[in-house]
Scaffold this motif. Structure first.
Motif, mmCIF file in Angstrom:
data_model
loop_
_atom_site.group_PDB
_atom_site.id
_atom_site.type_symbol
_atom_site.label_atom_id
_atom_site.label_comp_id
_atom_site.label_asym_id
_atom_site.label_seq_id
_atom_site.Cartn_x
_atom_site.Cartn_y
_atom_site.Cartn_z
ATOM 1 N N MET A 1 1.004 -1.016 0.038
ATOM 2 C CA MET A 1 0.061 -0.040 -0.126
ATOM 3 C C MET A 1 0.888 1.187 -0.023
ATOM 4 O O MET A 1 1.620 1.583 0.849
ATOM 5 N N SER A 2 0.623 2.201 -0.842
ATOM 6 C CA SER A 2 1.443 3.500 -0.689
ATOM 7 C C SER A 2 0.951 4.384 0.365
ATOM 8 O O SER A 2 -0.437 4.243 0.417
ATOM 9 N N GLY A 3 1.632 5.228 0.804
ATOM 10 C CA GLY A 3 1.211 6.168 1.813
ATOM 11 C C GLY A 3 0.395 7.456 1.280
ATOM 12 O O GLY A 3 0.437 7.735 0.294
ATOM 13 N N SER A 4 -0.265 8.177 2.407
ATOM 14 C CA SER A 4 -0.824 9.377 1.903
ATOM 15 C C SER A 4 0.134 10.292 1.432
ATOM 16 O O SER A 4 1.239 10.162 1.954
ATOM 17 N N LYS A 5 -0.133 11.525 1.038
ATOM 18 C CA LYS A 5 0.621 12.499 0.888
ATOM 19 C C LYS A 5 1.323 13.165 2.002
ATOM 20 O O LYS A 5 2.551 13.377 2.162
ATOM 21 N N SER A 6 0.577 13.313 3.138
ATOM 22 C CA SER A 6 0.953 13.705 4.345
ATOM 23 C C SER A 6 1.996 12.746 5.053
ATOM 24 O O SER A 6 2.806 13.003 6.075
ATOM 25 N N SER A 7 1.688 11.460 4.826
ATOM 26 C CA SER A 7 2.385 10.431 5.546
ATOM 27 C C SER A 7 2.993 9.448 4.479
ATOM 28 O O SER A 7 2.296 8.534 4.432
ATOM 29 N N ASP A 9 4.751 6.354 2.630
ATOM 30 C CA ASP A 9 5.047 4.967 3.223
ATOM 31 C C ASP A 9 6.697 4.825 3.096
ATOM 32 O O ASP A 9 6.914 4.277 2.181
ATOM 33 N N TRP A 10 7.452 4.902 4.104
ATOM 34 C CA TRP A 10 8.723 4.933 3.770
ATOM 35 C C TRP A 10 9.320 3.504 3.817
ATOM 36 O O TRP A 10 10.358 3.090 3.338
ATOM 37 N N VAL A 11 8.451 2.676 4.561
ATOM 38 C CA VAL A 11 8.866 1.202 5.046
ATOM 39 C C VAL A 11 8.854 0.339 3.729
ATOM 40 O O VAL A 11 7.656 0.281 3.103
ATOM 41 N N ALA A 12 9.783 -0.457 3.302
ATOM 42 C CA ALA A 12 9.879 -1.299 2.277
ATOM 43 C C ALA A 12 8.670 -2.386 2.586
ATOM 44 O O ALA A 12 8.518 -2.737 3.433
ATOM 45 N N ARG A 13 8.216 -2.738 1.347
ATOM 46 C CA ARG A 13 7.118 -3.745 1.605
ATOM 47 C C ARG A 13 7.592 -4.925 2.139
ATOM 48 O O ARG A 13 6.800 -5.707 3.051
ATOM 49 N N MET A 138 14.426 -10.956 4.099
ATOM 50 C CA MET A 138 15.178 -9.899 4.048
ATOM 51 C C MET A 138 16.349 -9.851 3.116
ATOM 52 O O MET A 138 16.775 -8.938 2.488
ATOM 53 N N ALA A 139 16.682 -11.149 2.542
ATOM 54 C CA ALA A 139 17.627 -11.130 1.539
ATOM 55 C C ALA A 139 16.772 -11.456 0.147
ATOM 56 O O ALA A 139 17.475 -11.882 -1.034
ATOM 57 N N HIS A 140 15.732 -10.850 0.047
ATOM 58 C CA HIS A 140 14.690 -10.992 -1.148
ATOM 59 C C HIS A 140 14.673 -12.360 -1.581
ATOM 60 O O HIS A 140 14.190 -12.582 -2.990
ATOM 61 N N ALA A 141 14.673 -13.555 -0.783
ATOM 62 C CA ALA A 141 14.596 -14.809 -1.379
ATOM 63 C C ALA A 141 13.020 -15.225 -0.796
ATOM 64 O O ALA A 141 12.494 -14.622 0.326
ATOM 65 N N VAL A 142 12.800 -16.466 -1.001
ATOM 66 C CA VAL A 142 11.527 -17.181 -0.542
ATOM 67 C C VAL A 142 11.824 -18.360 0.488
ATOM 68 O O VAL A 142 12.504 -19.405 0.224
ATOM 69 N N PRO A 143 11.132 -18.319 1.609
ATOM 70 C CA PRO A 143 11.263 -19.125 2.339
ATOM 71 C C PRO A 143 10.461 -20.395 2.197
ATOM 72 O O PRO A 143 9.298 -20.152 1.964
ATOM 73 N N ARG A 144 11.118 -21.667 2.405
ATOM 74 C CA ARG A 144 10.261 -22.872 1.945
ATOM 75 C C ARG A 144 10.648 -23.689 3.089
ATOM 76 O O ARG A 144 11.201 -24.685 3.192
ATOM 77 N N PRO A 145 9.602 -23.620 4.350
ATOM 78 C CA PRO A 145 9.658 -24.706 5.469
ATOM 79 C C PRO A 145 9.244 -26.060 5.199
ATOM 80 O O PRO A 145 8.358 -26.179 4.347
ATOM 81 N N VAL A 146 10.003 -26.807 5.702
ATOM 82 C CA VAL A 146 9.616 -28.466 5.680
ATOM 83 C C VAL A 146 9.358 -28.701 7.084
ATOM 84 O O VAL A 146 10.228 -28.616 8.158
ATOM 85 N N VAL A 147 8.081 -29.410 7.184
ATOM 86 C CA VAL A 147 7.795 -29.756 8.722
ATOM 87 C C VAL A 147 8.575 -30.911 9.427
ATOM 88 O O VAL A 147 8.528 -31.617 8.561
#
Ligand code: PMP
Length: 391
Positions: A1-7, A9-13, A138-147
């Motif tokens: 979501m992008s932030g409003s004009k006054s605020s 959205d600085w935080v990366a998705r 955070m390394a822009h990769a995709v976590p694939r958990p195995v139970v």
């Protein structure tokens, strides 16, 4: 979501989407309560051995307060490589196959950032240490958990890994002995996982931070198996077995190209680990084995007590092969993990961590750290039993 004009959205998705740590979340509840016995914290209750603290003091006294080489003091790297080889790892060259980092946390971040391209997939096992999935994201990769399952002693089945592999899979991230289950890998399981890694050309990151806290017969590291040295990065550190969490020192050993790639990230982000903490770590490497052995023996005695008490009160608990966590099943109570932990805290003032903090498959379990004085463990078990009887 992008932030409003006054605020804006600085935080990366990908950062905004990171979940809050389930441990932090729960301990917000504990804060401000008196007389709580905590089996929640994943750090040694032992104070750092005196000779190690003294080494840090002495480093300050003699002014050893400058930057070190990016890779860390060569003397420390030599001791680390000697230790790794003595403790079932392969031989590594201290000059180019070892890097000293700010905890295993930084080592993990470095290797993930050094090898992953956006969209690459990393397979790891759940329940697991809370930072694995966020670090991969955070390394822009995709976590694939195995139970992993209680019925398998929470060990990792090679066929489950194989089933999770896709054309984008690059890395297999392993942590044995395991936080939070205490599971280990037998020599046979290591062979089988190594075979999968070789066949599918995977890089293995082996987080062996609890290796020194193994209560069963040890077997060679995955990195030491045939054809694995060139595709494995071994992570370890001083936080757990040396009771040095606050010193923030860890290390990675691996093939030169990967250590070099990690160094590139490290030199522009951290530059080097603290010179004072490195001096302390050198002392721990040279003269710390006796203290490590003593602490391991004490943890083992606590493990035996807590596992017996939990099973006796009907909370099925696998006997951990290493680390300092018990991971009992609480399904027989009819409560979910969060309600169990919350009600136990409110009624009996015992704090432990809901299993769901370590992945969705942790539902039905709680983590009890036995890095706690024996008297507190005994009292926590009395209170937990009283809680069960009140249900
Ligand atoms: N890996 C595992 C499995 C852990 O449990 C922890 C600490 N809880 C770490 C890594 C991070 O340790 P460090 O203090 O060396 O950053």
């Amino acid at each position: 979501m992008s932030g409003s004009k006054s605020s804006p959205d600085w935080v990366a998705r990908h950062i905004a989407g990171l979940p809050r740590s389930g441990i932090r979340d729960f301990f917000d509840l504990v804060e401000g309560m008196d007389d709580v016995i905590s089996l929640g914290i994943g750090e040694p209750d032992f104070v750092t051995p005196w000779n190690v603290r003294e080494a840090a003091i002495y480093a300050i006294k003699r002014g050893q307060t400058s930057y070190t080489s990016n890779l860390g003091y060569i003397g420390l790297r030599r001791e680390i490589c000697r230790y790794v080889e003595e403790h079932f790892g392969p031989a590594y060259a201290p000059e180019r196959e070892c890097i000293v980092t700010v905890g295993v946390s930084e080592a993990l971040d470095l290797i993930l950032r050094a090898v992953l391209n956006p969209g690459d997939e990393v397979i790891y096992h759940e329940p697991c240490y809370v930072s694995y999935a966020p670090s991969i994201t955070m390394a822009h990769a995709v976590p694939r958990p195995v139970v992993t399952h209680l019925e398998d002693d929470f060990t990792l089945r090679p066929e489950a890994v194989e089933a999770a592999i896709t054309p984008r899979t690059r890395v297999l991230l392993l942590n044995f002995p395991n936080n939070p289950t205490g599971a280990g890998l037998t020599a046979e399981a290591k062979e089988q996982l190594a075979e999968v890694a070789r066949r599918h050309n995977l890089l293995v990151i082996s987080d062996e931070i609890y290796e020194e806290l193994s209560y069963e017969a040890r077997s060679p590291s995955l990195a030491a198996l045939p054809g694995m040295r060139e595709r494995t990065v071994l992570l370890n550190g001083f936080s757990k077995a040396d009771a040095m969490t606050g010193f923030r020192i860890g290390y990675a050993c691996g093939p030169q190209t990967l250590i070099e790639a990690m160094m590139r990230v490290h030199q522009y982000s951290m530059l080097c680990a603290s010179s004072i903490a490195q001096a302390a770590a050198l002392e721990a490497m040279r003269h710390g084995q006796r203290a490590r052995d003593e602490m391991r023996l004490e943890y083992e005695q606590r493990r035996n007590v807590i596992v017996r008490r939990l099973n006796d009160m009907g909370l099925t608990c696998f006997k951990p092969r290493g680390a300092f966590y018990a991971f009992p099943c609480i399904r027989s109570t009819g409560l979910n993990s969060r309600d169990f932990a919350q009600r136990l805290l409110q009624q009996q003032k015992v704090a432990l961590v809901p299993g769901t903090a370590f992945g969705a498959c942790g539902e039905g379990f709680v983590r009890c750290s036995y890095a706690t004085a024996m008297d507190d463990i005994e009292e926590a078990m009395v209170r937990t039993k009283a809680f069960l009887e009140s249900l």
